[in-house]
Design a protein around this motif. Sequence first.
Motif, mmCIF file in Angstrom:
data_model
loop_
_atom_site.group_PDB
_atom_site.id
_atom_site.type_symbol
_atom_site.label_atom_id
_atom_site.label_comp_id
_atom_site.label_asym_id
_atom_site.label_seq_id
_atom_site.Cartn_x
_atom_site.Cartn_y
_atom_site.Cartn_z
ATOM 1 N N GLY A 119 0.314 -0.908 17.475
ATOM 2 C CA GLY A 119 0.197 0.313 19.001
ATOM 3 C C GLY A 119 -0.647 0.051 19.827
ATOM 4 O O GLY A 119 -0.831 -0.148 20.912
ATOM 5 N N HIS A 120 -1.067 -1.476 19.920
ATOM 6 C CA HIS A 120 -1.941 -2.017 20.333
ATOM 7 C C HIS A 120 -1.794 -3.089 20.479
ATOM 8 O O HIS A 120 -1.469 -4.041 18.822
ATOM 9 N N ARG A 121 -2.281 -4.120 21.571
ATOM 10 C CA ARG A 121 -1.902 -4.949 21.671
ATOM 11 C C ARG A 121 -3.622 -5.884 20.748
ATOM 12 O O ARG A 121 -4.508 -5.629 21.038
ATOM 13 N N GLY A 122 -3.649 -7.212 20.292
ATOM 14 C CA GLY A 122 -4.364 -7.836 19.270
ATOM 15 C C GLY A 122 -5.372 -8.411 21.022
ATOM 16 O O GLY A 122 -4.880 -8.775 21.560
ATOM 17 N N GLU A 123 -6.548 -8.672 20.229
ATOM 18 C CA GLU A 123 -7.438 -9.004 21.163
ATOM 19 C C GLU A 123 -7.835 -9.975 20.053
ATOM 20 O O GLU A 123 -8.124 -10.706 18.880
ATOM 21 N N LEU A 124 -8.024 -11.314 20.472
ATOM 22 C CA LEU A 124 -8.638 -12.833 20.359
ATOM 23 C C LEU A 124 -10.171 -12.829 20.348
ATOM 24 O O LEU A 124 -10.276 -12.858 22.140
ATOM 25 N N VAL A 125 -11.147 -12.832 20.332
ATOM 26 C CA VAL A 125 -12.727 -13.763 20.395
ATOM 27 C C VAL A 125 -12.414 -14.767 19.224
ATOM 28 O O VAL A 125 -12.773 -15.083 18.383
ATOM 29 N N VAL A 126 -12.896 -16.107 20.302
ATOM 30 C CA VAL A 126 -13.379 -17.135 19.954
ATOM 31 C C VAL A 126 -14.702 -16.831 19.920
ATOM 32 O O VAL A 126 -15.813 -17.270 21.407
ATOM 33 N N LEU A 127 -15.495 -17.887 19.050
ATOM 34 C CA LEU A 127 -17.307 -18.085 18.604
ATOM 35 C C LEU A 127 -17.281 -19.275 18.714
ATOM 36 O O LEU A 127 -16.639 -19.930 17.975
ATOM 37 N N ARG A 128 -18.145 -20.222 19.706
ATOM 38 C CA ARG A 128 -17.868 -21.322 20.407
ATOM 39 C C ARG A 128 -19.614 -21.799 19.625
ATOM 40 O O ARG A 128 -20.705 -21.120 19.689
ATOM 41 N N SER A 129 -19.110 -22.843 19.282
ATOM 42 C CA SER A 129 -20.619 -23.578 18.511
ATOM 43 C C SER A 129 -21.191 -24.594 19.568
ATOM 44 O O SER A 129 -20.494 -25.667 20.093
ATOM 45 N N VAL A 130 -22.153 -23.947 20.100
ATOM 46 C CA VAL A 130 -23.121 -24.581 21.098
ATOM 47 C C VAL A 130 -24.226 -25.467 20.631
ATOM 48 O O VAL A 130 -25.500 -24.392 19.995
ATOM 49 N N GLU A 131 -24.692 -25.577 21.438
ATOM 50 C CA GLU A 131 -26.240 -26.347 21.180
ATOM 51 C C GLU A 131 -26.986 -26.532 22.031
ATOM 52 O O GLU A 131 -26.946 -25.670 23.239
ATOM 53 N N ARG A 132 -28.542 -25.256 21.141
ATOM 54 C CA ARG A 132 -29.343 -24.857 22.376
ATOM 55 C C ARG A 132 -31.162 -24.950 21.488
ATOM 56 O O ARG A 132 -30.862 -25.205 19.851
ATOM 57 N N ARG A 133 -31.692 -25.543 21.915
ATOM 58 C CA ARG A 133 -32.696 -26.369 21.774
ATOM 59 C C ARG A 133 -32.975 -27.306 20.809
ATOM 60 O O ARG A 133 -33.716 -26.998 19.936
ATOM 61 N N GLY A 134 -32.148 -28.001 20.294
ATOM 62 C CA GLY A 134 -31.611 -29.463 19.407
ATOM 63 C C GLY A 134 -30.647 -28.804 17.939
ATOM 64 O O GLY A 134 -30.558 -28.855 16.791
ATOM 65 N N ASP A 135 -30.464 -27.026 17.743
ATOM 66 C CA ASP A 135 -29.889 -26.068 16.712
ATOM 67 C C ASP A 135 -28.573 -25.944 17.760
ATOM 68 O O ASP A 135 -28.190 -25.433 18.474
ATOM 69 N N PRO A 136 -27.660 -25.601 16.524
ATOM 70 C CA PRO A 136 -26.326 -25.379 17.341
ATOM 71 C C PRO A 136 -26.747 -23.726 16.644
ATOM 72 O O PRO A 136 -26.836 -23.367 15.463
ATOM 73 N N VAL A 137 -25.435 -22.916 18.043
ATOM 74 C CA VAL A 137 -25.202 -21.219 17.960
ATOM 75 C C VAL A 137 -24.318 -21.636 18.345
ATOM 76 O O VAL A 137 -23.490 -21.283 18.923
ATOM 77 N N LEU A 138 -23.881 -19.609 17.897
ATOM 78 C CA LEU A 138 -22.424 -18.905 18.343
ATOM 79 C C LEU A 138 -22.279 -18.767 19.161
ATOM 80 O O LEU A 138 -23.713 -17.140 19.638
ATOM 81 N N GLU A 139 -21.522 -18.884 20.330
ATOM 82 C CA GLU A 139 -21.455 -17.629 21.504
ATOM 83 C C GLU A 139 -20.180 -17.424 21.949
ATOM 84 O O GLU A 139 -19.490 -18.318 21.362
ATOM 85 N N PRO A 140 -20.030 -16.058 21.730
ATOM 86 C CA PRO A 140 -21.095 -15.437 21.822
ATOM 87 C C PRO A 140 -21.531 -14.623 21.059
ATOM 88 O O PRO A 140 -21.045 -15.324 19.713
ATOM 89 N N ASP A 141 -22.671 -13.808 20.716
ATOM 90 C CA ASP A 141 -23.480 -14.184 19.232
ATOM 91 C C ASP A 141 -23.040 -12.705 18.458
ATOM 92 O O ASP A 141 -23.599 -12.097 17.568
ATOM 93 N N GLY A 142 -21.645 -12.512 18.939
ATOM 94 C CA GLY A 142 -21.320 -11.120 18.219
ATOM 95 C C GLY A 142 -19.701 -10.633 18.968
ATOM 96 O O GLY A 142 -19.455 -11.861 19.223
ATOM 97 N N VAL A 143 -18.863 -9.754 17.675
ATOM 98 C CA VAL A 143 -17.921 -9.427 18.057
ATOM 99 C C VAL A 143 -17.680 -7.915 18.163
ATOM 100 O O VAL A 143 -18.144 -7.453 17.551
ATOM 101 N N TRP A 144 -17.093 -7.602 20.081
ATOM 102 C CA TRP A 144 -17.171 -6.364 20.016
ATOM 103 C C TRP A 144 -16.006 -6.370 20.697
ATOM 104 O O TRP A 144 -15.623 -6.373 21.850
ATOM 105 N N VAL A 145 -14.496 -4.810 19.654
ATOM 106 C CA VAL A 145 -13.308 -5.785 19.994
ATOM 107 C C VAL A 145 -12.955 -3.632 20.389
ATOM 108 O O VAL A 145 -13.226 -2.749 19.659
ATOM 109 N N ARG A 146 -12.215 -3.467 21.411
ATOM 110 C CA ARG A 146 -12.523 -1.676 21.588
ATOM 111 C C ARG A 146 -10.078 -1.731 21.665
ATOM 112 O O ARG A 146 -10.293 -2.827 22.780
ATOM 113 N N LEU A 147 -9.583 -1.561 21.125
ATOM 114 C CA LEU A 147 -8.355 -1.770 21.169
ATOM 115 C C LEU A 147 -7.817 -0.407 21.891
ATOM 116 O O LEU A 147 -8.219 0.889 21.785
#
Length: 95
Positions: free
Chosen positions: A67-95
């Motif tokens: 009964g809801h449209r699905g939602e896709l969230v992509v966490l990308r690995s990016v480099e910050r100060r020489g270390d990989p981090v995921l962005e966004p830093d969390g998954v928040w979804v309201r269908l």
Amino acid sequence: MRSAPAAVGVCVLGLFCLACAPHQWVPIDVKPRTATIFLDGEPLENPPEELRLRSDRDHTFLVKSPGHRGELVVLRSVERRGDPVLEPDGVWVRL
């Protein structure tokens, strides 16, 4: 058999390298609670409030609920100060 010790050494080294991979705790907040969550194409059984994910690679979350449209969230690995981090830093979804 001389190759057995070498094979064991390779396996141990491989496990050690996996343990050394950079990780990040990612909070997950999905509503409705009955929604199905897929992480990198695999369904999450009883999704926790946060997951420890490798931060040196991208991850996809697909959230679906009848009964809801699905939602896709992509966490990308990016480099910050020489270390990989995921962005966004969390998954928040309201269908």
